[in-house]
Motif scaffolding. Structure first.
Motif, PDB file in Angstrom:
ATOM      1  N   PHE A 150       0.828  -1.209   0.000  1.00 48.03           N
ATOM      2  CA  PHE A 150       0.000   0.000   0.000  1.00 48.03           C
ATOM      3  C   PHE A 150       0.865   1.263   0.000  1.00 48.03           C
ATOM      4  CE2 PHE A 150      -3.558  -2.609   0.350  1.00 48.03           C
ATOM      5  CZ  PHE A 150      -4.729  -1.879   0.456  1.00 48.03           C
ATOM      6  N   ARG A 151       1.868   1.318   0.890  1.00 54.21           N
ATOM      7  CA  ARG A 151       2.742   2.500   0.964  1.00 54.21           C
ATOM      8  C   ARG A 151       3.460   2.742  -0.358  1.00 54.21           C
ATOM      9  NH1 ARG A 151       3.473   0.791   5.893  1.00 54.21           N
ATOM     10  NH2 ARG A 151       5.299  -0.449   5.443  1.00 54.21           N
ATOM     11  N   ASP A 152       3.987   1.667  -0.956  1.00 56.64           N
ATOM     12  CA  ASP A 152       4.735   1.797  -2.210  1.00 56.64           C
ATOM     13  C   ASP A 152       3.879   2.330  -3.351  1.00 56.64           C
ATOM     14  OD1 ASP A 152       6.948   0.843  -0.899  1.00 56.64           O
ATOM     15  OD2 ASP A 152       6.948  -1.124  -1.884  1.00 56.64           O
ATOM     16  N   ARG A 153       2.572   2.203  -3.232  1.00 55.98           N
ATOM     17  CA  ARG A 153       1.659   2.652  -4.283  1.00 55.98           C
ATOM     18  C   ARG A 153       0.889   3.911  -3.897  1.00 55.98           C
ATOM     19  NH1 ARG A 153       3.274  -2.105  -4.395  1.00 55.98           N
ATOM     20  NH2 ARG A 153       3.538  -3.263  -6.330  1.00 55.98           N
ATOM     21  N   GLY A 154       1.290   4.532  -2.805  1.00 51.38           N
ATOM     22  CA  GLY A 154       0.731   5.816  -2.427  1.00 51.38           C
ATOM     23  C   GLY A 154      -0.599   5.780  -1.697  1.00 51.38           C
ATOM     24  N   PHE A 155      -1.025   4.612  -1.248  1.00 51.21           N
ATOM     25  CA  PHE A 155      -2.254   4.536  -0.455  1.00 51.21           C
ATOM     26  C   PHE A 155      -1.924   4.911   0.980  1.00 51.21           C
ATOM     27  CE2 PHE A 155      -3.161   1.228  -3.748  1.00 51.21           C
ATOM     28  CZ  PHE A 155      -4.226   1.870  -4.349  1.00 51.21           C
ATOM     29  N   GLU A 156      -2.726   5.793   1.557  1.00 46.12           N
ATOM     30  CA  GLU A 156      -2.428   6.309   2.890  1.00 46.12           C
ATOM     31  C   GLU A 156      -2.720   5.319   4.010  1.00 46.12           C
ATOM     32  OE1 GLU A 156      -3.955  10.181   3.721  1.00 46.12           O
ATOM     33  OE2 GLU A 156      -3.505  10.875   1.698  1.00 46.12           O
ATOM     34  N   ASP A 157      -3.773   4.540   3.884  1.00 48.16           N
ATOM     35  CA  ASP A 157      -4.204   3.704   5.000  1.00 48.16           C
ATOM     36  C   ASP A 157      -4.333   2.247   4.572  1.00 48.16           C
ATOM     37  OD1 ASP A 157      -5.181   2.730   7.374  1.00 48.16           O
ATOM     38  OD2 ASP A 157      -7.147   3.664   7.184  1.00 48.16           O
ATOM     39  N   ALA A 158      -3.519   1.399   5.172  1.00 47.10           N
ATOM     40  CA  ALA A 158      -3.553  -0.027   4.869  1.00 47.10           C
ATOM     41  C   ALA A 158      -4.193  -0.831   5.999  1.00 47.10           C
ATOM     42  CB  ALA A 158      -2.136  -0.539   4.623  1.00 47.10           C
ATOM     43  N   TYR A 159      -4.689  -0.169   7.039  1.00 44.74           N
ATOM     44  CA  TYR A 159      -5.157  -0.867   8.231  1.00 44.74           C
ATOM     45  C   TYR A 159      -6.218  -1.923   7.924  1.00 44.74           C
ATOM     46  CZ  TYR A 159      -7.024  -1.814  12.836  1.00 44.74           C
ATOM     47  OH  TYR A 159      -7.453  -2.457  13.961  1.00 44.74           O
ATOM     48  N   THR A 160      -7.242  -1.553   7.166  1.00 41.65           N
ATOM     49  CA  THR A 160      -8.317  -2.498   6.872  1.00 41.65           C
ATOM     50  C   THR A 160      -7.794  -3.670   6.059  1.00 41.65           C
ATOM     51  OG1 THR A 160      -9.974  -0.760   6.971  1.00 41.65           O
ATOM     52  CG2 THR A 160     -10.593  -2.759   5.818  1.00 41.65           C
TER      53      THR A 160
END
Length: 138
Positions: A40-50
């Motif tokens: 998620f981080r590598d693709r620019g998504f802010e929140d991976a929690y769910t």
């Protein structure tokens, strides 16, 4: 992401493509959460929690009821670009949501997945086994 090996090659990350778990390893859910978080981080998504919660439940289910090896992948849906978490194992059993129970000590993982994912399901593989997947809302 850089490839890494944990626990004497029991858990192997192959670049940013997939995380492989070769045997029943209690560290697999944590490794899967890290893998999804990095994806998620590598693709620019802010929140991976769910997505991390979903992958943790799917990997735990595969460890308890499936057959190793287990492969964890994240792909983007071609239609809407949303991430889809995939957990593949070699077991033939199909995961199913258990009835709600206030007294059960387990059996709530797929209830969580069903509540958190936009969609989820299981697809059998031609060579045996299955892929359980969940589309994550952003």
């Amino acid at each position: 992401m850089s490839g890494h090996i944990e626990d004497d090659e029991t858990i192997v990350q192959v670049g940013d493509l997939e995380l492989l778990v070769w045997s029943a390893d209690e560290q697999a859910p944590a490794a899967a959460r890290r893998f999804v978080g990095e994806w998620f981080r590598d693709r620019g998504f802010e929140d991976a929690y769910t997505a991390q919660l979903i992958v943790s439940e799917l990997v735990t289910n595969a460890l308890l009821h499936g057959v190793p090896p287990i492969a964890i992948r994240v792909v983007r849906d071609a239609a809407d670009g949303l991430p889809i978490v995939q957990v593949e194992d070699c077991g033939d059993g199909k995961p199913c949501v258990q009835p709600e129970s206030d007294s059960a000590i387990g059996g709530r993982g797929l209830l969580l997945v069903a509540a958190l994912a936009d969609e989820w399901g299981t697809d059998p593989l031609a060579e045996g086994g299955k892929v359980t997947w969940a589309k994550c809302a952003l």
